[in-house]
Scaffold this motif. Structure first.
Motif, PDB file in Angstrom:
ATOM      1  N   PHE A 179      19.909  -7.446 -26.421  1.00  0.00           N
ATOM      2  CA  PHE A 179      20.425  -7.962 -25.163  1.00  0.00           C
ATOM      3  C   PHE A 179      19.273  -8.197 -24.181  1.00  0.00           C
ATOM      4  O   PHE A 179      18.232  -7.564 -24.262  1.00  0.00           O
ATOM      5  CB  PHE A 179      21.397  -6.954 -24.515  1.00  0.00           C
TER       6      PHE A 179
ATOM      7  N   TYR B 150      19.058  -8.368 -19.864  1.00  0.00           N
ATOM      8  CA  TYR B 150      19.707  -8.245 -18.559  1.00  0.00           C
ATOM      9  C   TYR B 150      18.691  -8.617 -17.485  1.00  0.00           C
ATOM     10  O   TYR B 150      17.480  -8.457 -17.668  1.00  0.00           O
ATOM     11  CB  TYR B 150      20.181  -6.813 -18.305  1.00  0.00           C
TER      12      TYR B 150
ATOM     13  N   GLN C  49      17.832  -8.243 -13.195  1.00  0.00           N
ATOM     14  CA  GLN C  49      18.144  -7.563 -11.938  1.00  0.00           C
ATOM     15  C   GLN C  49      17.431  -8.301 -10.813  1.00  0.00           C
ATOM     16  O   GLN C  49      16.207  -8.211 -10.677  1.00  0.00           O
ATOM     17  CB  GLN C  49      17.718  -6.102 -11.992  1.00  0.00           C
TER      18      GLN C  49
ATOM     19  N   GLY D 105      22.759  -5.808  -8.492  1.00  0.00           N
ATOM     20  CA  GLY D 105      22.933  -5.070  -9.732  1.00  0.00           C
ATOM     21  C   GLY D 105      22.437  -5.856 -10.930  1.00  0.00           C
ATOM     22  O   GLY D 105      22.075  -7.015 -10.836  1.00  0.00           O
ATOM     23  N   LEU D 106      22.430  -5.173 -12.057  1.00  0.00           N
ATOM     24  CA  LEU D 106      22.024  -5.830 -13.300  1.00  0.00           C
ATOM     25  C   LEU D 106      23.084  -6.822 -13.743  1.00  0.00           C
ATOM     26  O   LEU D 106      24.284  -6.563 -13.644  1.00  0.00           O
ATOM     27  CB  LEU D 106      21.821  -4.813 -14.418  1.00  0.00           C
TER      28      LEU D 106
ATOM     29  N   PHE E 235      24.201  -9.339 -17.040  1.00  0.00           N
ATOM     30  CA  PHE E 235      24.046  -9.672 -18.450  1.00  0.00           C
ATOM     31  C   PHE E 235      23.577 -11.122 -18.568  1.00  0.00           C
ATOM     32  O   PHE E 235      24.146 -12.017 -17.955  1.00  0.00           O
ATOM     33  CB  PHE E 235      25.392  -9.468 -19.136  1.00  0.00           C
TER      34      PHE E 235
ATOM     35  N   LYS F 119      22.942 -12.195 -25.497  1.00  0.00           N
ATOM     36  CA  LYS F 119      22.935 -11.200 -26.562  1.00  0.00           C
ATOM     37  C   LYS F 119      22.686 -11.877 -27.904  1.00  0.00           C
ATOM     38  O   LYS F 119      23.014 -13.045 -28.095  1.00  0.00           O
ATOM     39  CB  LYS F 119      24.262 -10.438 -26.603  1.00  0.00           C
TER      40      LYS F 119
ATOM     41  N   LEU G  23      13.609  -8.730 -12.100  1.00  0.00           N
ATOM     42  CA  LEU G  23      13.237  -7.712 -13.082  1.00  0.00           C
ATOM     43  C   LEU G  23      14.099  -7.913 -14.316  1.00  0.00           C
ATOM     44  O   LEU G  23      15.326  -7.970 -14.217  1.00  0.00           O
ATOM     45  CB  LEU G  23      13.457  -6.319 -12.481  1.00  0.00           C
TER      46      LEU G  23
ATOM     47  N   PHE H 280      15.260  -6.832 -18.205  1.00  0.00           N
ATOM     48  CA  PHE H 280      15.349  -5.712 -19.144  1.00  0.00           C
ATOM     49  C   PHE H 280      15.822  -6.192 -20.507  1.00  0.00           C
ATOM     50  O   PHE H 280      16.841  -6.873 -20.622  1.00  0.00           O
ATOM     51  CB  PHE H 280      16.342  -4.658 -18.643  1.00  0.00           C
TER      52      PHE H 280
ATOM     53  N   THR I 223      23.749   1.629 -24.901  1.00  0.00           N
ATOM     54  CA  THR I 223      22.638   0.699 -24.936  1.00  0.00           C
ATOM     55  C   THR I 223      21.381   1.365 -24.417  1.00  0.00           C
ATOM     56  O   THR I 223      21.404   2.065 -23.416  1.00  0.00           O
ATOM     57  CB  THR I 223      22.972  -0.543 -24.090  1.00  0.00           C
TER      58      THR I 223
END
Lengths: 113, 116
Positions: free
Chosen positions: B34, B36, B38, B43-44, B46, B49, B88, B90, B104
């Protein structure tokens, strides 16, 4: 609700006090996760709830940390006797059963002074 | 143990240039991977995937990621960067020990700066 709701958005507390952080997941999401994001760090897994199963608490950093999920919905993360190293953004996420992606809340920024 | 590594703390790219944010993984069995994002003070979210199928996965905001099994990589890419992509990022992998849900594991994150 439309998204994952976390409250409060910011919390400043004195060292040694207890705090409670709340997460209200998306309706119907049976899986709920708590993560911690410290300054300059990645996401640290804390605890995971899935339906009525026993939660996975393997990520909780100490016995000062605990979490519960009432009625399979709202979750509360409690930190007792807070320490300065507990300062971080606490993120909650939820997902549908069998879903691969999470929906995250905006987080609670905890500052321990 | 499942893990992901993001070797770059920060990536700088000029607006309009292609961008790549690197991720390598270590898993037992088939990986579920995945990305993600930010954004500042948010918030993070999605992005995309990879579960199975085509190695090139397309996601939100024009991002895509290429799964490379031989190199155990899942790099995030975008053909033309925008200043608004600064955020950012991830990379994450599903912990396969869990079958009832999807715990996760996240990488440390890579901060992307896109300069106008």
């Amino acid at each position: 609700g439309a998204g994952v709701s976390q409250s409060p958005s910011n919390k400043v507390t004195e060292k040694g006090k207890d705090v409670e952080l709340r997460c209200d997941p998306i309706s119907g999401h049976t899986a709920l996760y708590w993560y911690r994001q410290s300054l300059g760090q990645g996401l640290e897994f804390l605890i995971y709830f899935q339906g009525n199963s026993a939660p996975d608490k393997s990520g909780l950093p100490s016995d000062r940390f605990s979490a519960e999920r009432t009625g399979g919905s709202v979750s509360t993360l409690t930190i007792q006797r807070t320490q300065q190293e507990d300062s971080a953004v606490y993120l909650c996420a939820s997902s549908l059963p069998g879903s691969y992606g999470y929906t995250f809340g905006s987080g609670t920024r905890l500052t321990v002074v | 143990a499942q893990s992901v590594a993001q070797p770059e703390d920060q990536v700088n790219v000029a607006e309009g240039n292609p961008l790549t944010v690197k991720c390598t993984y270590s898993v037992s069995g088939n990986p579920y991977l995945f990305w993600y994002v930010q954004y500042p003070n948010r918030g993070l979210q999605f992005l995309l995937k990879y579960i199975t199928g085509d190695n090139l996965v397309k996601g939100s905001y024009g991002f895509e990621a290429e799964f490379n099994k031989s190199q155990t990589s899942f790099h995030l890419k975008k053909p033309s960067a925008l200043v608004s992509d600064s955020a950012l990022y991830f990379c994450a992998v599903r912990d396969i020990r869990y079958t009832g849900g999807f715990k996760t594991i996240f990488g440390a994150g890579t901060r992307l700066f896109v300069k106008a």
